[in-house]
Motif scaffolding. Sequence first.
Motif, PDB file in Angstrom:
ATOM      1  N   THR A  17     -11.139  -9.866   4.838  1.00 39.51           N
ATOM      2  CA  THR A  17     -10.064 -10.819   4.599  1.00 39.51           C
ATOM      3  C   THR A  17     -10.590 -12.247   4.631  1.00 39.51           C
ATOM      4  O   THR A  17     -11.649 -12.528   5.194  1.00 39.51           O
ATOM      5  CB  THR A  17      -8.958 -10.677   5.659  1.00 39.51           C
ATOM      6  N   SER A  30      -4.677  -5.459   6.884  1.00 36.48           N
ATOM      7  CA  SER A  30      -5.548  -4.664   7.738  1.00 36.48           C
ATOM      8  C   SER A  30      -4.900  -3.311   8.008  1.00 36.48           C
ATOM      9  O   SER A  30      -3.696  -3.127   7.833  1.00 36.48           O
ATOM     10  CB  SER A  30      -5.792  -5.408   9.056  1.00 36.48           C
ATOM     11  N   VAL A  70     -12.568  -1.825  -3.405  1.00 31.00           N
ATOM     12  CA  VAL A  70     -12.458  -1.002  -2.197  1.00 31.00           C
ATOM     13  C   VAL A  70     -13.191  -1.667  -1.033  1.00 31.00           C
ATOM     14  O   VAL A  70     -12.678  -1.729   0.090  1.00 31.00           O
ATOM     15  CB  VAL A  70     -13.021   0.411  -2.461  1.00 31.00           C
ATOM     16  N   ARG A  83     -13.796  -4.842  -0.681  1.00 32.03           N
ATOM     17  CA  ARG A  83     -13.085  -6.068  -0.320  1.00 32.03           C
ATOM     18  C   ARG A  83     -11.834  -5.790   0.492  1.00 32.03           C
ATOM     19  O   ARG A  83     -11.311  -6.675   1.163  1.00 32.03           O
ATOM     20  CB  ARG A  83     -12.722  -6.838  -1.594  1.00 32.03           C
ATOM     21  N   SER A  84     -11.324  -4.574   0.467  1.00 29.63           N
ATOM     22  CA  SER A  84     -10.145  -4.268   1.268  1.00 29.63           C
ATOM     23  C   SER A  84     -10.442  -4.352   2.755  1.00 29.63           C
ATOM     24  O   SER A  84      -9.523  -4.403   3.573  1.00 29.63           O
ATOM     25  CB  SER A  84      -9.617  -2.874   0.910  1.00 29.63           C
ATOM     26  N   TYR A  85     -11.730  -4.354   3.112  1.00 28.86           N
ATOM     27  CA  TYR A  85     -12.125  -4.484   4.510  1.00 28.86           C
ATOM     28  C   TYR A  85     -12.370  -5.937   4.920  1.00 28.86           C
ATOM     29  O   TYR A  85     -12.576  -6.215   6.097  1.00 28.86           O
ATOM     30  CB  TYR A  85     -13.402  -3.683   4.775  1.00 28.86           C
ATOM     31  N   VAL A 139      -7.245   5.323   3.666  1.00 25.29           N
ATOM     32  CA  VAL A 139      -8.212   5.491   2.576  1.00 25.29           C
ATOM     33  C   VAL A 139      -7.497   5.426   1.235  1.00 25.29           C
ATOM     34  O   VAL A 139      -7.963   4.791   0.285  1.00 25.29           O
ATOM     35  CB  VAL A 139      -8.963   6.825   2.726  1.00 25.29           C
ATOM     36  N   ARG A 162      -6.740   1.872   0.385  1.00 22.80           N
ATOM     37  CA  ARG A 162      -7.907   1.098  -0.063  1.00 22.80           C
ATOM     38  C   ARG A 162      -8.264   1.458  -1.511  1.00 22.80           C
ATOM     39  O   ARG A 162      -8.674   0.593  -2.281  1.00 22.80           O
ATOM     40  CB  ARG A 162      -9.086   1.354   0.871  1.00 22.80           C
ATOM     41  N   PHE A 186      -5.936  -0.335  -3.556  1.00 21.45           N
ATOM     42  CA  PHE A 186      -6.341  -1.742  -3.620  1.00 21.45           C
ATOM     43  C   PHE A 186      -7.412  -1.937  -4.684  1.00 21.45           C
ATOM     44  O   PHE A 186      -7.407  -2.905  -5.438  1.00 21.45           O
ATOM     45  CB  PHE A 186      -6.854  -2.197  -2.258  1.00 21.45           C
ATOM     46  N   ILE A 193       0.841  -1.190   0.000  1.00 19.21           N
ATOM     47  CA  ILE A 193       0.000   0.000   0.000  1.00 19.21           C
ATOM     48  C   ILE A 193       0.880   1.246   0.000  1.00 19.21           C
ATOM     49  O   ILE A 193       0.422   2.339   0.283  1.00 19.21           O
ATOM     50  CB  ILE A 193      -0.955   0.012   1.201  1.00 19.21           C
ATOM     51  N   PRO A 205      -6.279  -9.008   1.862  1.00 20.33           N
ATOM     52  CA  PRO A 205      -5.780  -7.648   1.975  1.00 20.33           C
ATOM     53  C   PRO A 205      -5.266  -7.369   3.371  1.00 20.33           C
ATOM     54  O   PRO A 205      -5.742  -7.931   4.348  1.00 20.33           O
ATOM     55  CB  PRO A 205      -7.011  -6.796   1.643  1.00 20.33           C
ATOM     56  N   MET A 245      -5.395  -0.398   6.504  1.00 19.20           N
ATOM     57  CA  MET A 245      -5.087   0.432   5.344  1.00 19.20           C
ATOM     58  C   MET A 245      -5.623   1.845   5.530  1.00 19.20           C
ATOM     59  O   MET A 245      -6.649   2.060   6.172  1.00 19.20           O
ATOM     60  CB  MET A 245      -5.727  -0.155   4.076  1.00 19.20           C
TER      61      MET A 245
END
Length: 365
Positions: free
Chosen positions: A104, A225, A98, A100-102, A229, A232, A235, A22, A223, A227
């Motif tokens: 895992t 954890s 975006v 899905r970046s939250y 903004v 993300r 990502f 990132i 992804p 991250m």
Amino acid sequence: MEELNFKPCACTAKAEPEQISIAPELPISGKKLWLAMGAALICWYAIYSQLLGFSKFAAFDLMGLTPGSHLGEAIQFFIYDTPKVLMLLVLAVFGIGVIRSYVTVEWTRKVLAGRRESAGNVLAALLGVVTPFCSCSAVPLFIGFVAGGVPLGVTFSFLISAPMVNEVALIMLYGLMGWKVAALYFITGITIAVVAGWVIGRLKMEKHVESWVKLANAGNGGPASGMTVEGRIKFGLDSVRDIVGKVWLYVVMGIAAGAAIHGYVPQDMMASIMGREAWWAVPASVLLGIPMYTNAAGVIPIVDALLGKGAALGTVLAFMMSVIALSFPEMVILRKVLKPRLIAVFVGVVACGILIVGYIFNMII
């Protein structure tokens, strides 16, 4: 025993935590970042809204083709749908990336492990929508869930839902065919995933999972954890690069097939082959879809063309679902972790669900 080292494929847009970078962050941040995104969205809409007029101008004015002719209609369809579908795909993949970046894989496994099987089937099917995986990630995903204590039936609800109720396909269906078709696709796909997983769980077929699976460890790819903004958003952009870069050729091939159907296949002929009056159309469409190697984004242009030519909605949905959920390549990959009898049960249960969906919608719509 040979050491197994599975990793998610590129089309999942997921990698091992240490592989996800990132940094460096995007060169803009804060208000400038949101202004840039807003400007990009306005440009996207401005281009998207002019595609139909441009396709007619290119086909009938620049190329001199005759409106209403087979070739003219096919070329105009191709010129219109290619940028339209790809633009929808880029927008959908970025937005979902975006989100899905939250989420895992490890978090999903923890949520599903220990759940009561009936509630677990529903939750797994819903989670499958927002945590998409392609068929080539089925093996590490299956290993991770079973090794993590997720019941077999719950695992199958997730594995069925993840490719079948593809969130990118859902957005594209809404953009191309409206909310009713998208809602039918979502509801029927979730229902098949829940019921099929529940049935497989009731059959107690754990002994038909390869014995080494419970001893294996597929890792916790996903992804990172924490991250920012900007991270993300990066990502999401990486998801566009990875996923669209992998599937764009299948999408264009699907659009070309759809253009041929749109331009050259007579409406009466299509209605007789895939219409609601032909009782054999639904099982034939399921069998036709199984050997096809494509994805939801690639098959949607074909679905759009079939519906436009008078094919019955239930028959077309059955074809689409069989392509996505029962593809032969996915069965070959699943053979690494499942014995033939369990694969046969999986195919049989899901195919029955798809057939029922096809017949029901052909009767009521």
